[in-house]
Design a protein around this motif. Structure first.
Motif, PDB file in Angstrom:
ATOM      1  N   SER A   1       2.990  -0.971   4.213  1.00 52.24           N
ATOM      2  CA  SER A   1       2.284   0.280   3.939  1.00 52.24           C
ATOM      3  C   SER A   1       3.147   1.462   4.340  1.00 52.24           C
ATOM      4  O   SER A   1       3.908   1.392   5.313  1.00 52.24           O
ATOM      5  CB  SER A   1       0.962   0.318   4.701  1.00 52.24           C
ATOM      6  N   SER A   2       3.017   2.544   3.590  1.00 51.12           N
ATOM      7  CA  SER A   2       3.701   3.791   3.946  1.00 51.12           C
ATOM      8  C   SER A   2       2.699   4.858   4.381  1.00 51.12           C
ATOM      9  O   SER A   2       3.016   6.042   4.410  1.00 51.12           O
ATOM     10  CB  SER A   2       4.513   4.306   2.755  1.00 51.12           C
ATOM     11  N   GLU A   3       1.496   4.406   4.736  1.00 52.52           N
ATOM     12  CA  GLU A   3       0.451   5.343   5.154  1.00 52.52           C
ATOM     13  C   GLU A   3       0.845   6.098   6.418  1.00 52.52           C
ATOM     14  O   GLU A   3       0.370   7.218   6.655  1.00 52.52           O
ATOM     15  CB  GLU A   3      -0.854   4.586   5.374  1.00 52.52           C
ATOM     16  N   ASP A   4       1.722   5.499   7.247  1.00 52.55           N
ATOM     17  CA  ASP A   4       2.114   6.136   8.501  1.00 52.55           C
ATOM     18  C   ASP A   4       2.820   7.465   8.292  1.00 52.55           C
ATOM     19  O   ASP A   4       2.839   8.319   9.185  1.00 52.55           O
ATOM     20  CB  ASP A   4       3.012   5.193   9.315  1.00 52.55           C
TER      21      ASP A   4
ATOM     22  N   ASN B   1       2.188   9.414   5.420  1.00 50.59           N
ATOM     23  CA  ASN B   1       1.444  10.039   4.323  1.00 50.59           C
ATOM     24  C   ASN B   1       1.984   9.621   2.950  1.00 50.59           C
ATOM     25  O   ASN B   1       2.064  10.424   2.026  1.00 50.59           O
ATOM     26  CB  ASN B   1       1.459  11.568   4.452  1.00 50.59           C
ATOM     27  N   PHE B   2       2.357   8.341   2.842  1.00 55.50           N
ATOM     28  CA  PHE B   2       2.813   7.764   1.572  1.00 55.50           C
ATOM     29  C   PHE B   2       3.968   8.552   0.951  1.00 55.50           C
ATOM     30  O   PHE B   2       4.002   8.824  -0.243  1.00 55.50           O
ATOM     31  CB  PHE B   2       1.648   7.674   0.582  1.00 55.50           C
TER      32      PHE B   2
ATOM     33  N   LYS C   1      -4.198   1.888  -3.440  1.00 55.80           N
ATOM     34  CA  LYS C   1      -5.453   1.800  -2.693  1.00 55.80           C
ATOM     35  C   LYS C   1      -6.618   1.458  -3.602  1.00 55.80           C
ATOM     36  O   LYS C   1      -7.448   0.593  -3.279  1.00 55.80           O
ATOM     37  CB  LYS C   1      -5.716   3.126  -1.973  1.00 55.80           C
TER      38      LYS C   1
ATOM     39  N   GLY D   1       0.052   4.246  -1.802  1.00 49.69           N
ATOM     40  CA  GLY D   1      -0.605   5.498  -2.163  1.00 49.69           C
ATOM     41  C   GLY D   1      -1.947   5.283  -2.828  1.00 49.69           C
ATOM     42  O   GLY D   1      -2.550   4.201  -2.759  1.00 49.69           O
ATOM     43  N   GLN D   2      -2.401   6.331  -3.515  1.00 53.58           N
ATOM     44  CA  GLN D   2      -3.753   6.354  -4.067  1.00 53.58           C
ATOM     45  C   GLN D   2      -4.015   5.235  -5.071  1.00 53.58           C
ATOM     46  O   GLN D   2      -5.075   4.618  -5.066  1.00 53.58           O
ATOM     47  CB  GLN D   2      -3.998   7.716  -4.739  1.00 53.58           C
TER      48      GLN D   2
ATOM     49  N   HIS E   1       0.863  -1.192   0.000  1.00 58.23           N
ATOM     50  CA  HIS E   1       0.000   0.000   0.000  1.00 58.23           C
ATOM     51  C   HIS E   1       0.894   1.236   0.000  1.00 58.23           C
ATOM     52  O   HIS E   1       1.388   1.674   1.036  1.00 58.23           O
ATOM     53  CB  HIS E   1      -0.898  -0.023   1.230  1.00 58.23           C
TER      54      HIS E   1
END
Length: 359
Positions: free
Chosen positions: A121-124, A126-127, A104, A100-101, A98
C-alpha cells in the motif's frame, strides 16, 4: 472553435473521429439511417464489431488464446465481474496493491466475495508513489492478483508489470492504448472506454481462455465472461454507438502509427508539463518522481487561495476541466491520446503567464 479538453473522463476524442461520426450520423454507409438505428445482429453491424475487435487485437498484439469482450457497465462493473468470474475454483484469497481510489473501490467490491490480502500500500504517503515489488507480502494460494497500472485520481503510474504466480488482473482504464503492453503476462485486462478508447457506455475486457471456466456457479448472466464470449459480446443489445465510435478510434490510432507512436507522444507531452512544473517555485507535483503518470498529471499552486482564479482564467483561455479530483484538490491535466501536443503547450504558456501575473 474547439477548446483543449483536459478532462479525466469522459475525455477528449480525436477530432477526425468526431467529424466522421458527424458525417455518417444520418446516413451510415448509404443505408439512409444512423448506425444507432441498425440492428446489432445485422451483418452490417457485425462487420463493425468484427473490425473493432481485430483492430484492437492488432494494436495490442493480443494473442489468439485471449477473448476480447465489449461489455456494459463500465470498468466499475468489472470490479464485481472479476471476483465472480475467478473465484469459482475454490481459492478465496485475492492479492491487491492498494495504490489509490480505484484500487480501493475494486478491493471493497472483491471483499464481498473473497478474502482480500493487501500485498502493498502507498496510503502512508497519500498514494503518491507506486509501491516497489520488494515490499510485497503475497499470498501463496491467491485466486488472482489485482492492480491498477495508472491511478487516474492520484496521477501515479507503475513503471513495471508485476511478476506473480497467479492470474494477473489489471484495470487499465486510464492507460490502455497509450503504450505497448505484454498481454501474455496478464490473465485479464479491463478498461472503461471513456479515456483512451471512446465514449462512455462501454468497457473492454481481454480474458485468457483458460480463465473462462472459473466462475462462481451463481454468477449473474450479465457479468459472465463466458456468456459474453460465447455470444460475441451480444448476449443482449450492446451500446452500439459507443462500440462504433470505439472502432473509429482504433482505426485512427492505427493511422497515427499505433501504440508505439502513442507512447512516444505521451512521454513528450507529459515531459513538457512536468519539466515546467519542476522548474517553477509557484507550481509543484505531489507525486514522487519515478511514479509519475503520463496520462493524469496533478499539480498544486503554492497558494491554494488562487485555485479558483486559476480555474476561471484557464477556462476563459480555452483550457477545460483542469480542476483536480475532490479527494485530492489542486489541478489535474489528463493527457490522453486524443489530447494534442499543442494543448499542453497552450497550458504551459498559460501557467507561465499566470505565475508571472499573480505569483
Amino acid at each position: 472553435m474547439r477548446k483543449y479538453n483536459f478532462c479525466s473522463g469522459p475525455a477528449a476524442l480525436p477530432e477526425p473521429v468526431l467529424l466522421r461520426a458527424q458525417e455518417e450520423l444520418l446516413d451510415w454507409e448509404g443505408r439512409g439511417c444512423s448506425v444507432m438505428e441498425v440492428s446489432h445482429r445485422s451483418p452490417e453491424f457485425e462487420a463493425v464489431a468484427a473490425r473493432a475487435e481485430q483492430d484492437l487485437r492488432d494494436l495490442l498484439a493480443i494473442p489468439d488464446n485471449y477473448k476480447v469482450l465489449f461489455l456494459q457497465g463500465g470498468a466499475t462493473a468489472q470490479f464485481s465481474a472479476v471476483p465472480w468470474n475467478l473465484l469459482g475454483a475454490g481459492q478465496k484469497k485475492i492479492d491487491f496493491i492498494h495504490s489509490g481510489q480505484w484500487a480501493k473501490k475494486a478491493m471493497e467490491e472483491a471483499g464481498r466475495y473473497g478474502e482480500v490480502n493487501i500485498v502493498a500500500s502507498s496510503e502512508d504517503r497519500n498514494f503518491s508513489y507506486a509501491p516497489a515489488a520488494d515490499s510485497w507480502q503475497q499470498s501463496e494460494d491467491a485466486a488472482y492478483f489485482h492492480y491498477v497500472p495508472n491511478e487516474t485520481i492520484g496521477g501515479v503510474e507503475f513503471g513495471y508489470v508485476p511478476e506473480v504466480s497467479c492470474p494477473l488482473v489489471a484495470d487499465m482504464s486510464s492507460s490502455i492504448l497509450s503504450q505497448p503492453i505484454p498481454v501474455e503476462n496478464f490473465g485479464v485486462v479491463f478498461a472503461g472506454a471513456q479515456k483512451n478508447i471512446g465514449p462512455s457506455g462501454i468497457a473492454v475486457a481481454i480474458v485468457r481462455d483458460d480463465l473462462l471456466d472459473r466462475a462462481l456457479p451463481d454468477i449473474p448472466r450479465s457479468l459472465s465472461w463466458k456468456v459474453a464470449a460465447d455470444a460475441h459480446s451480444m448476449d443482449n443489445t450492446p451500446p452500439t454507438f459507443a462500440w462504433y465510435l470505439s472502432g473509429l478510434v482504433f482505426q485512427w490510432l492505427k493511422e497515427q502509427g499505433g501504440v508505439s507512436a502513442m507512447a512516444e507522444l505521451s512521454w513528450r507531452k507529459s515531459a513538457l508539463l512536468y519539466d515546467f512544473v519542476d522548474r517553477s517555485d509557484f507550481y509543484s507535483s505531489p507525486v514522487a518522481e519515478g511514479s509519475r503518470s503520463r496520462m493524469n498529471i496533478p499539480f498544486v499552486l503554492a497558494d491554494e487561495r488562487l485555485d479558483k482564479q486559476f480555474l476561471q482564467e484557464s477556462e476563459a483561455a480555452g483550457l477545460l476541466n483542469l480542476k483536480g479530483h475532490r479527494s485530492v484538490g489542486g489541478m489535474r491535466a489528463s493527457l490522453y491520446n486524443a489530447v494534442p501536443v499543442e494543448a499542453v503547450e497552450a497550458l504551459v504558456n498559460f501557467m507561465a503567464d499566470f505565475e508571472k501575473r499573480v505569483g
